[in-house]
Design a protein around this motif. Sequence first.
Motif, PDB file in Angstrom:
ATOM      1  N   THR A 199       0.809  -1.224   0.000  1.00 24.81           N
ATOM      2  CA  THR A 199       0.000   0.000   0.000  1.00 24.81           C
ATOM      3  C   THR A 199       0.838   1.269   0.000  1.00 24.81           C
ATOM      4  OG1 THR A 199      -0.123  -0.121   2.410  1.00 24.81           O
ATOM      5  CG2 THR A 199      -1.958  -1.072   1.169  1.00 24.81           C
ATOM      6  N   ASP A 200       2.105   1.185   0.409  1.00 24.35           N
ATOM      7  CA  ASP A 200       2.941   2.380   0.465  1.00 24.35           C
ATOM      8  C   ASP A 200       3.538   2.765  -0.884  1.00 24.35           C
ATOM      9  OD1 ASP A 200       2.449   2.396   3.157  1.00 24.35           O
ATOM     10  OD2 ASP A 200       4.305   1.366   3.687  1.00 24.35           O
ATOM     11  N   LYS A 201       3.525   1.856  -1.849  1.00 22.56           N
ATOM     12  CA  LYS A 201       4.192   2.103  -3.126  1.00 22.56           C
ATOM     13  C   LYS A 201       3.171   2.227  -4.255  1.00 22.56           C
ATOM     14  CE  LYS A 201       8.158  -0.638  -1.680  1.00 22.56           C
ATOM     15  NZ  LYS A 201       8.905  -1.859  -1.904  1.00 22.56           N
ATOM     16  N   SER A 202       3.510   3.042  -5.248  1.00 24.63           N
ATOM     17  CA  SER A 202       2.644   3.172  -6.417  1.00 24.63           C
ATOM     18  C   SER A 202       2.951   2.049  -7.405  1.00 24.63           C
ATOM     19  CB  SER A 202       2.844   4.527  -7.084  1.00 24.63           C
ATOM     20  OG  SER A 202       4.112   4.580  -7.682  1.00 24.63           O
ATOM     21  N   ILE A 203       2.057   1.839  -8.357  1.00 26.75           N
ATOM     22  CA  ILE A 203       2.257   0.799  -9.364  1.00 26.75           C
ATOM     23  C   ILE A 203       3.480   1.114 -10.212  1.00 26.75           C
ATOM     24  CG2 ILE A 203       1.252  -0.262 -11.415  1.00 26.75           C
ATOM     25  CD1 ILE A 203      -1.468   0.036 -10.108  1.00 26.75           C
ATOM     26  N   ASP A 204       3.717   2.397 -10.486  1.00 30.63           N
ATOM     27  CA  ASP A 204       4.887   2.793 -11.281  1.00 30.63           C
ATOM     28  C   ASP A 204       6.190   2.347 -10.627  1.00 30.63           C
ATOM     29  OD1 ASP A 204       3.160   4.065 -13.031  1.00 30.63           O
ATOM     30  OD2 ASP A 204       3.288   5.965 -11.959  1.00 30.63           O
ATOM     31  N   HIS A 205       6.222   2.363  -9.311  1.00 35.86           N
ATOM     32  CA  HIS A 205       7.427   1.975  -8.580  1.00 35.86           C
ATOM     33  C   HIS A 205       7.832   0.528  -8.887  1.00 35.86           C
ATOM     34  CE1 HIS A 205      10.324   1.703  -5.328  1.00 35.86           C
ATOM     35  NE2 HIS A 205       9.753   0.564  -4.982  1.00 35.86           N
TER      36      HIS A 205
ATOM     37  N   TYR B 241      12.037  -2.316 -15.637  1.00 40.93           N
ATOM     38  CA  TYR B 241      12.453  -1.666 -16.881  1.00 40.93           C
ATOM     39  C   TYR B 241      13.974  -1.625 -17.005  1.00 40.93           C
ATOM     40  CZ  TYR B 241       7.685   0.294 -17.240  1.00 40.93           C
ATOM     41  OH  TYR B 241       6.343   0.471 -17.336  1.00 40.93           O
ATOM     42  N   SER B 242      14.640  -1.208 -15.940  1.00 38.59           N
ATOM     43  CA  SER B 242      16.087  -1.070 -16.017  1.00 38.59           C
ATOM     44  C   SER B 242      16.790  -2.425 -16.112  1.00 38.59           C
ATOM     45  CB  SER B 242      16.608  -0.281 -14.816  1.00 38.59           C
ATOM     46  OG  SER B 242      16.296  -0.955 -13.623  1.00 38.59           O
TER      47      SER B 242
ATOM     48  N   THR C 192      12.359  -0.830 -23.931  1.00 32.04           N
ATOM     49  CA  THR C 192      12.446   0.357 -24.779  1.00 32.04           C
ATOM     50  C   THR C 192      11.496   1.462 -24.301  1.00 32.04           C
ATOM     51  OG1 THR C 192      10.779  -0.435 -26.312  1.00 32.04           O
ATOM     52  CG2 THR C 192      13.072  -1.017 -26.786  1.00 32.04           C
ATOM     53  N   PHE C 193      11.816   2.677 -24.705  1.00 33.28           N
ATOM     54  CA  PHE C 193      11.020   3.833 -24.306  1.00 33.28           C
ATOM     55  C   PHE C 193       9.582   3.733 -24.823  1.00 33.28           C
ATOM     56  CE2 PHE C 193       9.533   8.219 -25.026  1.00 33.28           C
ATOM     57  CZ  PHE C 193       9.568   8.651 -23.706  1.00 33.28           C
ATOM     58  N   GLN C 194       9.393   3.229 -26.043  1.00 34.99           N
ATOM     59  CA  GLN C 194       8.053   3.097 -26.616  1.00 34.99           C
ATOM     60  C   GLN C 194       7.201   2.136 -25.783  1.00 34.99           C
ATOM     61  OE1 GLN C 194      10.851   2.651 -28.455  1.00 34.99           O
ATOM     62  NE2 GLN C 194      10.836   4.368 -29.892  1.00 34.99           N
ATOM     63  N   MET C 195       7.796   1.040 -25.333  1.00 33.44           N
ATOM     64  CA  MET C 195       7.064   0.072 -24.518  1.00 33.44           C
ATOM     65  C   MET C 195       6.717   0.681 -23.157  1.00 33.44           C
ATOM     66  SD  MET C 195       5.661  -2.902 -24.235  1.00 33.44           S
ATOM     67  CE  MET C 195       6.308  -3.969 -25.492  1.00 33.44           C
ATOM     68  N   ILE C 196       7.646   1.418 -22.579  1.00 33.33           N
ATOM     69  CA  ILE C 196       7.394   2.069 -21.286  1.00 33.33           C
ATOM     70  C   ILE C 196       6.228   3.050 -21.407  1.00 33.33           C
ATOM     71  CG2 ILE C 196       8.360   3.669 -19.578  1.00 33.33           C
ATOM     72  CD1 ILE C 196      11.086   2.350 -20.091  1.00 33.33           C
ATOM     73  N   CYS C 197       6.179   3.803 -22.494  1.00 29.97           N
ATOM     74  CA  CYS C 197       5.071   4.754 -22.709  1.00 29.97           C
ATOM     75  C   CYS C 197       3.734   4.031 -22.798  1.00 29.97           C
ATOM     76  CB  CYS C 197       5.319   5.575 -23.965  1.00 29.97           C
ATOM     77  SG  CYS C 197       6.665   6.755 -23.794  1.00 29.97           S
ATOM     78  N   GLU C 198       3.686   2.923 -23.524  1.00 30.54           N
ATOM     79  CA  GLU C 198       2.439   2.148 -23.664  1.00 30.54           C
ATOM     80  C   GLU C 198       1.988   1.565 -22.330  1.00 30.54           C
ATOM     81  OE1 GLU C 198       0.319   1.688 -26.292  1.00 30.54           O
ATOM     82  OE2 GLU C 198       1.524   3.222 -27.263  1.00 30.54           O
ATOM     83  N   VAL C 199       2.932   1.047 -21.564  1.00 32.58           N
ATOM     84  CA  VAL C 199       2.591   0.494 -20.245  1.00 32.58           C
ATOM     85  C   VAL C 199       2.066   1.603 -19.334  1.00 32.58           C
ATOM     86  CG1 VAL C 199       3.536  -0.599 -18.171  1.00 32.58           C
ATOM     87  CG2 VAL C 199       4.180  -1.451 -20.419  1.00 32.58           C
ATOM     88  N   ASN C 200       2.706   2.765 -19.358  1.00 34.10           N
ATOM     89  CA  ASN C 200       2.246   3.882 -18.533  1.00 34.10           C
ATOM     90  C   ASN C 200       0.852   4.346 -18.930  1.00 34.10           C
ATOM     91  OD1 ASN C 200       4.553   3.850 -16.998  1.00 34.10           O
ATOM     92  ND2 ASN C 200       5.576   5.436 -18.170  1.00 34.10           N
ATOM     93  N   LYS C 201       0.537   4.337 -20.234  1.00 30.10           N
ATOM     94  CA  LYS C 201      -0.822   4.679 -20.687  1.00 30.10           C
ATOM     95  C   LYS C 201      -1.835   3.704 -20.120  1.00 30.10           C
ATOM     96  CE  LYS C 201       0.297   6.646 -25.188  1.00 30.10           C
ATOM     97  NZ  LYS C 201       0.188   6.430 -26.632  1.00 30.10           N
ATOM     98  N   PHE C 202      -1.505   2.417 -20.158  1.00 29.13           N
ATOM     99  CA  PHE C 202      -2.398   1.376 -19.630  1.00 29.13           C
ATOM    100  C   PHE C 202      -2.623   1.568 -18.128  1.00 29.13           C
ATOM    101  CE2 PHE C 202      -2.466  -2.880 -17.539  1.00 29.13           C
ATOM    102  CZ  PHE C 202      -3.762  -3.218 -17.871  1.00 29.13           C
ATOM    103  N   ILE C 203      -1.556   1.835 -17.389  1.00 29.83           N
ATOM    104  CA  ILE C 203      -1.674   2.028 -15.939  1.00 29.83           C
ATOM    105  C   ILE C 203      -2.509   3.266 -15.631  1.00 29.83           C
ATOM    106  CG2 ILE C 203      -0.364   2.572 -13.858  1.00 29.83           C
ATOM    107  CD1 ILE C 203       1.894   0.814 -15.018  1.00 29.83           C
ATOM    108  N   ARG C 204      -2.261   4.368 -16.366  1.00 31.57           N
ATOM    109  CA  ARG C 204      -3.019   5.606 -16.163  1.00 31.57           C
ATOM    110  C   ARG C 204      -4.492   5.415 -16.457  1.00 31.57           C
ATOM    111  NH1 ARG C 204      -0.593   8.709 -19.754  1.00 31.57           N
ATOM    112  NH2 ARG C 204       1.467   8.290 -18.977  1.00 31.57           N
ATOM    113  N   LYS C 205      -4.805   4.660 -17.526  1.00 34.85           N
ATOM    114  CA  LYS C 205      -6.202   4.413 -17.888  1.00 34.85           C
ATOM    115  C   LYS C 205      -6.908   3.623 -16.797  1.00 34.85           C
ATOM    116  CE  LYS C 205      -9.178   2.494 -21.506  1.00 34.85           C
ATOM    117  NZ  LYS C 205     -10.245   2.378 -20.578  1.00 34.85           N
ATOM    118  N   GLN C 206      -6.225   2.658 -16.206  1.00 38.14           N
ATOM    119  CA  GLN C 206      -6.835   1.885 -15.123  1.00 38.14           C
ATOM    120  C   GLN C 206      -7.130   2.780 -13.926  1.00 38.14           C
ATOM    121  OE1 GLN C 206      -4.289  -1.592 -14.419  1.00 38.14           O
ATOM    122  NE2 GLN C 206      -6.098  -2.769 -14.912  1.00 38.14           N
TER     123      GLN C 206
END
Length: 149
Positions: free
Chosen positions: A44-50, A56-57, A62-76
């Motif tokens: 509960t203390d951490k965000s999904i992005d964390h 990722y590292s 790739t940057f394109q894949m990271i952007c798509e994953v972030n869009k999916f997380i934001r939409k949820q």
Amino acid sequence: MKKTIVKQHEDMLEKMEIINEDRWIYVHYWRGNHEKTAIFLKDTDKSIDHYFQEFYSENAVTFQMICEVNKFIRKQKDDLEYVLKVSSLHLSLGIMFALACLAGFKLGSKLDVIYGIYPLFTLIGLFIGIGFAGFSGYKMIQKFLKPDM
């Protein structure tokens, strides 16, 4: 919720499958011949992005894949916020309507006891309560439908 994201680069296929559940996140990642699976238990203390940053590292996503994953997380997140907002609107409308009608009925029945005219003030109070509830509900819905600026 399950999502598969596929990106075709010049000579390489990159694919990520994400299953986001209440208590855990399952990630399966392919990049060329490289394949990696991870399961993150949500804290509960951490965000999904964390949870994804280290993944990722480690896997050179790739940057394109990271952007798509972030869009999916934001939409949820947006979908969940909308559902909570709508359900709280319905709940508050119901409670407000019930309390306004009850208050009008009780006030009208007290006036009927005082003046001895039984159904008249009770009906008037009930209709005033219904009218107040309808007007207040209209204002609440207008505020909800108004776009945020």
